[in-house]
Design a protein around this motif. Structure first.
Motif, PDB file in Angstrom:
ATOM      1  N   ARG A  37       3.903   3.513  10.509  1.00 27.68           N
ATOM      2  CA  ARG A  37       4.066   2.276   9.975  1.00 27.68           C
ATOM      3  C   ARG A  37       5.006   1.346   9.056  1.00 27.68           C
ATOM      4  NH1 ARG A  37      -2.137   1.187  10.915  1.00 27.68           N
ATOM      5  NH2 ARG A  37      -1.549   0.958   8.236  1.00 27.68           N
ATOM      6  N   ASP A  82       0.717  -1.303   0.170  1.00 26.55           N
ATOM      7  CA  ASP A  82      -0.248  -0.232   0.123  1.00 26.55           C
ATOM      8  C   ASP A  82       0.778   1.450  -0.074  1.00 26.55           C
ATOM      9  OD1 ASP A  82       1.390  -0.437   2.320  1.00 26.55           O
ATOM     10  OD2 ASP A  82      -0.907  -0.436   3.741  1.00 26.55           O
ATOM     11  N   ARG A  83       2.174   0.625   0.313  1.00 28.13           N
ATOM     12  CA  ARG A  83       2.808   2.538  -0.602  1.00 28.13           C
ATOM     13  C   ARG A  83       4.186   2.278  -1.732  1.00 28.13           C
ATOM     14  NH1 ARG A  83       5.450   6.823  -1.135  1.00 28.13           N
ATOM     15  NH2 ARG A  83       5.978   7.797   1.477  1.00 28.13           N
ATOM     16  N   HIS A 102      -0.456   5.186   9.892  1.00 32.53           N
ATOM     17  CA  HIS A 102      -0.707   4.560   8.412  1.00 32.53           C
ATOM     18  C   HIS A 102       1.498   4.605   7.802  1.00 32.53           C
ATOM     19  CE1 HIS A 102       0.229   3.994   4.090  1.00 32.53           C
ATOM     20  NE2 HIS A 102       0.064   2.735   3.886  1.00 32.53           N
TER      21      HIS A 102
END
Length: 206
Positions: free
Chosen positions: A101, A54-55, A98
């Motif tokens: 993390r 997701d990144r 987010h």
């Protein structure tokens, strides 16, 4: 060589994810954090590529000279109150959950000297124009490797060899050593493997 300003330990390394996409953006972030946090002499700031489900982008890590300096930087970071920023220091997290993390493994990677591309480090400001291999190794950089030219008897290039820095010198942590990759250049000189794109980031922070 292993210089005394090198730091280790998760309690002196802060990871920061501010949503930057490219290495150039991360370089700018490194300079902005130095200015806004008043980072002390001896701090090593690295960029890291992020490739998770997701990144996709970059983050930075700040290795402070000691735990006390890291705590002071952590407090100043919190004072910025930037809603898009996440940070990690040891087990502590700040800002976007987010982003924090993402920042935690970045900090751990730098603390263990397993990875990280150094933008700010002791002596970096002296690596402009053309310098010698010896002058490069008088900074925080521990080791030089020449791409395509294996070291002979464990020795690197001649200390007197000119290095055309292009004002853009980005060593990386490899096997616990801050390592600069160089390539042969015109006239028997060497140059950093990484080419500034499109111009050295530090031009914008002079």
């Amino acid at each position: 060589m292993t210089a005394p300003h090198h730091v280790s330990g998760v309690h002196s390394v802060i990871g920061v994810d501010a949503g930057t996409a490219s290495l150039r953006e991360a370089d700018h972030l490194a300079h902005r954090l130095r200015e806004r946090l008043g980072l002390p002499t001896g701090t090593v700031v690295c960029t890291h590529l992020i490739r998770t489900d997701d990144r996709r982008g970059t983050a930075v890590s700040l290795a402070l000279p000691d735990a006390g300096a890291a705590e002071a930087a952590w407090q100043r970071l919190a004072d910025l109150a930037d809603p898009g920023l996440g940070a990690a220091l040891g087990e502590r997290a700040y800002g976007s959950e987010h982003a924090a993390r993402t920042a935690a493994p970045v900090a751990a990677e730098h603390a263990d000297r397993r990875g990280g591309r150094a933008v700010l480090y002791p002596g970096a400001d002296r690596l402009t124009g053309t310098v010698t291999v010896a002058e490069v190794l008088a900074t925080a950089i521990d080791r030089i490797v020449v791409v395509g030219a294996p070291a002979v008897d464990g020795q690197g290039p001649d200390p007197a060899t000119p290095v055309v820095t292009r004002d853009h010198v980005r060593p990386e942590w490899r096997d616990g050593l801050l390592t600069l990759a160089l390539v042969p250049a015109v006239g028997g000189t060497l140059a950093p493997f990484e080419v500034p794109n499109p111009t050295p980031c530090c031009v914008d922070h002079a």
